[in-house]
Design a protein around this motif. Structure first.
Motif, PDB file in Angstrom:
ATOM      1  N   THR A   1     -10.961  38.557  16.233  1.00 52.99           N
ATOM      2  CA  THR A   1      -9.474  38.775  15.745  1.00 52.99           C
ATOM      3  C   THR A   1      -8.915  37.776  14.683  1.00 52.99           C
ATOM      4  OG1 THR A   1      -8.340  37.930  17.957  1.00 52.99           O
ATOM      5  CG2 THR A   1      -9.250  40.277  17.581  1.00 52.99           C
ATOM      6  N   GLY A   2      -9.420  36.191  16.102  1.00 49.96           N
ATOM      7  CA  GLY A   2      -8.836  34.876  15.275  1.00 49.96           C
ATOM      8  C   GLY A   2      -7.601  34.603  16.045  1.00 49.96           C
ATOM      9  N   GLN A   3      -7.007  35.071  16.833  1.00 50.97           N
ATOM     10  CA  GLN A   3      -6.193  35.028  17.417  1.00 50.97           C
ATOM     11  C   GLN A   3      -5.991  34.978  18.925  1.00 50.97           C
ATOM     12  OE1 GLN A   3      -2.651  38.106  16.200  1.00 50.97           O
ATOM     13  NE2 GLN A   3      -2.560  37.296  14.369  1.00 50.97           N
ATOM     14  N   ILE A   4      -5.072  34.557  19.855  1.00 49.42           N
ATOM     15  CA  ILE A   4      -5.764  33.607  20.909  1.00 49.42           C
ATOM     16  C   ILE A   4      -4.154  33.577  21.862  1.00 49.42           C
ATOM     17  CG2 ILE A   4      -4.625  31.263  20.834  1.00 49.42           C
ATOM     18  CD1 ILE A   4      -7.187  30.658  22.373  1.00 49.42           C
ATOM     19  N   VAL A   5      -3.073  34.562  21.418  1.00 48.45           N
ATOM     20  CA  VAL A   5      -2.131  35.038  21.477  1.00 48.45           C
ATOM     21  C   VAL A   5      -1.771  35.195  22.634  1.00 48.45           C
ATOM     22  CG1 VAL A   5      -0.781  34.324  19.129  1.00 48.45           C
ATOM     23  CG2 VAL A   5      -0.879  36.654  19.621  1.00 48.45           C
ATOM     24  N   HIS A   6      -2.680  36.392  22.738  1.00 49.56           N
ATOM     25  CA  HIS A   6      -2.496  37.166  24.084  1.00 49.56           C
ATOM     26  C   HIS A   6      -3.566  36.545  25.108  1.00 49.56           C
ATOM     27  CE1 HIS A   6      -1.237  40.617  21.921  1.00 49.56           C
ATOM     28  NE2 HIS A   6      -0.128  40.897  22.930  1.00 49.56           N
ATOM     29  N   ALA A   7      -4.206  35.140  25.115  1.00 49.01           N
ATOM     30  CA  ALA A   7      -5.343  34.693  25.872  1.00 49.01           C
ATOM     31  C   ALA A   7      -4.589  34.699  27.522  1.00 49.01           C
ATOM     32  CB  ALA A   7      -4.726  33.284  25.720  1.00 49.01           C
ATOM     33  N   LEU A   8      -3.972  34.337  27.763  1.00 51.30           N
ATOM     34  CA  LEU A   8      -3.175  34.932  29.105  1.00 51.30           C
ATOM     35  C   LEU A   8      -3.346  35.910  29.607  1.00 51.30           C
ATOM     36  CD1 LEU A   8      -2.805  33.383  32.552  1.00 51.30           C
ATOM     37  CD2 LEU A   8      -0.465  33.798  31.617  1.00 51.30           C
TER      38      LEU A   8
END
Length: 644
Positions: A449-456
């Motif tokens: 997705t290229g997004q890491i905002v939901h990593a945790l």
């Protein structure tokens, strides 16, 4: 010459040919013709193209199987369980032969051409293809350089190739390397780490670069574009919901793994189905594909399965950050006759069943449809289907939360709406990670997705799902190894502390055949002809039984054939004479002690990819331990036998 026509007596209808008037049984023929016309109108009322699409799916499955039949069973299935077995030190004949490369590629293309009918991917076959190519390039290198074949270097190439196979499918080098480490081996050499990253990065870069050259993308971007909020992607209380979602995915993965392994074993062992697979695989493939195609037929049940979407469009729609349930509260979007790329989520909506009904129906139906599809003997990958299935679980969970909290969750006096797409991302990573027993699926979700905002929250969901799945069921690939009865050393479940108390002397094979240097050649010939061992332990003398080396059976037979038996009086030839004549022996560099624990022996077998080890006590050969004894000891440790 024009055909004569006329009218039936007493009728005012259209003229008919004289052949029809005078032919045999005119009424029956007219009735059959009318019935066929009525059936044609009813069947083609929704458009004949859907029927041809269903036939296409069946034909592609048959063509895919035909390619397998032309080469053999080597190219069937995923390929990851067999590659995992090879990397553990087992030799599977012809499995990495380059002649199977073309059949695997063509068969996989036919499988992917079936689309949503079979709902299968390409990760596993790509890993097999990559490892196959690496084995071939390794042989080319040794031939070109002129050096002898090095099994250690070959294994390094195969390990890197497994990472390349995953990286080139998703364009994700980091998760490709980590996924191959988790799936393929229990111990991983740091020396192979940079090799895997180098090869995977080259493969992923070229894969993404080709999309730019082909004008599909303006520049190198993520494979699945999302538009999640970056400032506040989730509220702190939602962490609990993500953990609950991970636990739910773990429970469902256990059910899926159990049902899949049980059904696969039933198909393999049932008298009718096993005979059908052994003698008439095209019939089984056609029947299974026909069942799946009839259900995914869009104007019928496929209407509630979003069957018009491709696998990429499934993920694009499920990762949508809008809450579909809230959007359809006051309005009902139409179901377009043609697929609308701008509103893919419309495929998930039906006015009678709502978003919740279609998502729930999708999960129920795809549960057993995926299990059935895994039994079809064609080249196919099974990772992408379970990834999409997990995304559907997360989407349903997120839509339910947004319905319960339509205004969002209040945290710190600020209310932010719930994004079901974030839960779909977590569900995809958690369910696929639980089924394959991997944590790297979390990183794969970020790279896709290229997004890491939901990593945790995604990582916490994956950990919760794995904690449940790994304690209850073997992974999908290990389960396939068990059902196919491939030679593979099982793990000690949960690293049971009892494994430290079980000693080698409790389960070793004590009846070993040794060859002493003072053994007469007549006795050596009897031993060689009466046993089929690949190697024999060589001891100093019959009395001492001190282990001094190993002699290979093939080399010993060759030496015996080259050295005829001598019957000179006063001199009896013995094995020592054959050894002195040039029969090579190998030193025993690693031995086990009767006091070695099962846990230590298991670690040695896994770390060094061993098949067997001799057991010595004060230098004397007292037994041996192979995979057979190890498996039996682990089985007794997991399921202790009933006391007599």
């Amino acid at each position: 010459m024009q055909e004569l026509v006329g009218l039936r007596e007493g009728s005012s209808g259209d003229p008919v040919t004289l052949q029809e008037l005078w032919g045999p049984c005119p009424r029956i023929r007219r009735g059959v013709r009318g019935g066929l016309e009525w059936l044609k109108q009813k069947l083609f009322r929704l458009g004949e193209d859907w029927y041809f699409l269903m036939v296409l799916g069946v034909l592609m499955a048959l063509v895919s199987y035909a390619m397998d039949l032309a080469v053999g069973s080597v190219v069937q299935g995923s390929g990851i369980p067999e590659v995992k077995t090879i990397l553990s030190g087992v030799v599977l004949e012809d499995y990495l032969d380059i002649k199977n490369f073309g059949a695997k590629v063509v068969g996989m293309c036919c499988t992917l051409a079936c689309g949503s009918t079979l709902f299968l991917g390409k990760v596993g076959p790509f890993v097999h293809l990559s490892v196959m190519m690496a084995a071939y390039l390794g042989r080319v290198r040794t031939t070109t350089v002129g050096e002898p074949e090095n099994k250690s270097k070959q294994n390094e190439m195969l390990v890197a190739a497994a990472a390349v196979g995953v990286a080139t499918v998703f364009g994700a080098p980091f998760s490709g390397v980590l996924f191959s480490i988790e799936v393929m081996s229990s111990h991983f050499s740091v020396w192979d780490y940079w090799r895997g990253f180098f090869a995977a990065t080259c493969g992923a870069f070229m894969f993404r670069l080709l999309a730019v050259f082909n004008s599909k993308q303006e520049t190198i971007t993520s494979l699945y574009k999302t538009s999640f909020r970056v400032d506040v992607p989730f509220d702190l209380p939602e962490i609990l919901f993500f953990v609950i979602l991970g636990g739910l995915c773990g429970i469902l993965s256990c059910a899926y793994l159990f049902c899949q392994r049980t059904f696969f074993g039933f198909i393999k062992n049932n008298r009718f189905s096993s005979k059908l697979l052994a003698t008439s695989k095209p019939v089984y493939s056609a029947l299974a594909t026909l069942v799946l195609a009839s259900i995914t037929y869009p104007p019928s049940a496929g209407r509630f399965l979003a069957s018009r979407l491709s696998m990429k469009q499934h993920l694009d729609s499920l990762f949508d950050n809008h809450a579909w349930g809230l959007m359809t509260r006051n309005s009902s979007p139409p179901w377009p006759e043609e697929l609308d790329p701008q509103h893919l989520w419309w495929e998930w909506y039906h006015p009678r069943f709502t978003i919740f009904g279609t998502l729930a129906f999708f999960l129920v139906m795809k549960f057993w449809m995926l299990i059935l599809a895994t039994t079809i003997p064609i080249p196919a990958g099974y990772f992408m289907p379970i990834f999409i299935y997990g995304a559907a679980i997360g989407r349903l969970f997120g839509e339910t939360l947004s319905f319960i909290f339509p205004e969002g969750i209040v945290a710190g006096g600020i209310t932010n709406p719930i994004m079901p797409g974030g839960y779909a991302l977590a569900g995809a990573a958690a369910f696929s990670g639980a089924v394959t027993h991997t944590i790297s699926t979390a990183l794969l979700a970020f790279e896709l997705t290229g997004q890491i905002v939901h990593a945790l929250p995604v990582l916490m969901a994956v950990l919760a799902a794995n904690a449940i799945a790994q304690s209850c069921q073997p992974s999908f690939y290990d389960g396939t190894i068990i059902v196919k009865k491939l030679p593979y050393l099982p793990w000690i479940l949960g690293r049971n502390i009892s494994s430290h108390r079980v000693r080698v002397e409790h389960f070793m094979n004590r009846s070993i055949t040794t060859l002493a240097k003072d053994t007469p050649l007549q006795e050596v010939v009897k031993v060689v002809t009466s046993t089929d061992m690949a190697e024999y332990p060589l001891v100093e003398s019959t009395e001492s039984q001190i282990l001094v080396g190993i002699v290979r059976r093939a080399q010993l037979v060759q030496a015996l054939q080259a050295e005829p038996l001598s019957w000179a009086p006063g001199h009896q030839q013995c094995l020592q004479d054959i050894l002195a004549g040039g029969c090579p022996t190998e030193p025993v560099t690693l031995k086990l002690s009767p006091e070695t624990s099962l846990h230590e022996a298991h670690n040695l077998f896994e770390l060094l990819n061993l098949q067997s080890l001799f057991v010595t006590s004060r230098g004397r050969a007292v037994g041996c331990v192979s995979w057979v004894e190890m498996k039996k000891a682990i089985s007794n440790l997991t399921n202790p036998p009933a006391p007599k």
